[in-house]
Design a protein around this motif. Structure first.
Motif, PDB file in Angstrom:
ATOM      1  N   GLY A  50      -3.702   6.914  -2.425  1.00 19.24           N
ATOM      2  CA  GLY A  50      -3.308   5.650  -2.480  1.00 19.24           C
ATOM      3  C   GLY A  50      -3.062   4.758  -3.502  1.00 19.24           C
ATOM      4  N   LYS A  51      -1.940   3.599  -3.619  1.00 19.84           N
ATOM      5  CA  LYS A  51      -2.043   2.790  -4.825  1.00 19.84           C
ATOM      6  C   LYS A  51      -1.757   1.611  -4.147  1.00 19.84           C
ATOM      7  CE  LYS A  51       1.540   3.019  -7.522  1.00 19.84           C
ATOM      8  NZ  LYS A  51       2.582   3.285  -8.791  1.00 19.84           N
ATOM      9  N   PHE A  52      -2.326   0.464  -4.469  1.00 20.79           N
ATOM     10  CA  PHE A  52      -2.141  -0.765  -3.885  1.00 20.79           C
ATOM     11  C   PHE A  52      -2.118  -2.043  -4.727  1.00 20.79           C
ATOM     12  CE2 PHE A  52      -6.696   0.562  -3.563  1.00 20.79           C
ATOM     13  CZ  PHE A  52      -7.190  -0.624  -4.015  1.00 20.79           C
ATOM     14  N   ALA A  53      -1.600  -3.008  -4.359  1.00 19.75           N
ATOM     15  CA  ALA A  53      -1.637  -4.203  -5.255  1.00 19.75           C
ATOM     16  C   ALA A  53      -1.216  -5.428  -4.068  1.00 19.75           C
ATOM     17  CB  ALA A  53      -0.603  -4.406  -6.179  1.00 19.75           C
ATOM     18  N   PHE A  54      -1.967  -6.602  -4.154  1.00 14.64           N
ATOM     19  CA  PHE A  54      -1.811  -7.563  -3.278  1.00 14.64           C
ATOM     20  C   PHE A  54      -2.498  -8.640  -3.844  1.00 14.64           C
ATOM     21  CE2 PHE A  54      -5.660  -5.624  -1.451  1.00 14.64           C
ATOM     22  CZ  PHE A  54      -6.487  -6.587  -1.301  1.00 14.64           C
TER      23      PHE A  54
ATOM     24  N   ILE B  60      -7.763 -14.270  -4.539  1.00 16.61           N
ATOM     25  CA  ILE B  60      -8.015 -13.274  -5.256  1.00 16.61           C
ATOM     26  C   ILE B  60      -6.363 -12.172  -5.526  1.00 16.61           C
ATOM     27  CG2 ILE B  60     -10.183 -12.884  -4.697  1.00 16.61           C
ATOM     28  CD1 ILE B  60      -9.419 -10.392  -2.606  1.00 16.61           C
ATOM     29  N   ALA B  61      -6.699 -11.825  -6.774  1.00 14.31           N
ATOM     30  CA  ALA B  61      -5.475 -10.848  -7.138  1.00 14.31           C
ATOM     31  C   ALA B  61      -6.007  -9.409  -7.231  1.00 14.31           C
ATOM     32  CB  ALA B  61      -4.696 -11.118  -8.428  1.00 14.31           C
ATOM     33  N   VAL B  62      -5.392  -8.488  -6.644  1.00 16.01           N
ATOM     34  CA  VAL B  62      -6.105  -7.292  -6.336  1.00 16.01           C
ATOM     35  C   VAL B  62      -5.168  -5.999  -6.573  1.00 16.01           C
ATOM     36  CG1 VAL B  62      -7.165  -5.397  -4.867  1.00 16.01           C
ATOM     37  CG2 VAL B  62      -7.832  -8.007  -4.786  1.00 16.01           C
ATOM     38  N   GLU B  63      -5.621  -5.048  -7.513  1.00 15.32           N
ATOM     39  CA  GLU B  63      -4.887  -3.712  -7.374  1.00 15.32           C
ATOM     40  C   GLU B  63      -5.722  -2.794  -7.689  1.00 15.32           C
ATOM     41  OE1 GLU B  63      -3.766  -3.864 -12.239  1.00 15.32           O
ATOM     42  OE2 GLU B  63      -2.262  -4.740 -10.861  1.00 15.32           O
TER      43      GLU B  63
ATOM     44  N   LEU C  68       0.740  -1.049   0.107  1.00 10.13           N
ATOM     45  CA  LEU C  68      -0.160   0.084  -0.038  1.00 10.13           C
ATOM     46  C   LEU C  68       0.822   1.122   0.078  1.00 10.13           C
ATOM     47  CD1 LEU C  68      -2.797   1.519   0.583  1.00 10.13           C
ATOM     48  CD2 LEU C  68      -2.374   1.078   2.976  1.00 10.13           C
ATOM     49  N   GLU C  69       0.858   2.247  -1.141  1.00  6.18           N
ATOM     50  CA  GLU C  69       1.693   3.196  -0.886  1.00  6.18           C
ATOM     51  C   GLU C  69       0.748   4.481  -0.856  1.00  6.18           C
ATOM     52  OE1 GLU C  69       4.384   5.865  -4.303  1.00  6.18           O
ATOM     53  OE2 GLU C  69       3.428   3.934  -4.934  1.00  6.18           O
TER      54      GLU C  69
END
Length: 138
Positions: free
Chosen positions: A111-115, A126-129, A98-99
């Motif tokens: 914010g920008k995120f990926a997980f 799940i793949a999330v962004e 999480l940025e």
């Protein structure tokens, strides 16, 4: 500024204009909690999606930086994700980040995120962004 929470889950995009951020001070000796929440993310049955930052040192606050999900607690910050109805399924991140970037007066946060995450009942990883832009109510 308009509040937005954009997320792609397993290739399907969802957009919410209901989102907000805030901080909850911890009790003495307990961590502060900082939440970044989007509502109705993934449909009405999957609300909300939230990120929770916990600091073991109560004097610390969320700042501009990249926070990584740290399941091994190699640093003193815990980054958690909550997604889906809690009585049905919980997701645990298996990696990601999480940025955060705050406005100079800290009233707004982006914010920008990926997980990637595994569901607690073993179904449908799940793949999330995504990204968000919201009021910060700390």
């Amino acid at each position: 500024m308009n509040t937005t929470f954009n997320v792609t889950i397993n290739g399907v995009q969802y957009v919410s204009d209901q989102a907000g951020a805030g901080a909850v001070p911890g009790w003495p000796g307990e961590p502060n909690h900082h939440y970044f929440v989007g509502y109705n993310v993934g449909g009405s049955d999957m609300t909300p999606m939230s990120f929770e930052l916990r600091f073991t040192d109560n004097s610390e606050h969320a700042v501009d930086r990249i926070y990584f999900f740290d399941n091994h607690k190699n640093n003193k910050t815990d980054l958690l994700v909550h997604y889906g109805k809690r009585e049905v399924a919980m997701y645990s991140p298996t990696g990601g980040y999480l940025e955060l970037k705050f406005s100079p007066d800290r009233t707004w946060v982006e914010g920008k995120f990926a997980f990637n995450a595994t569901r607690n009942d073993g179904a449908n990883d799940i793949a999330v962004e995504g990204t968000f832009s919201m009021r910060n109510g700390e």
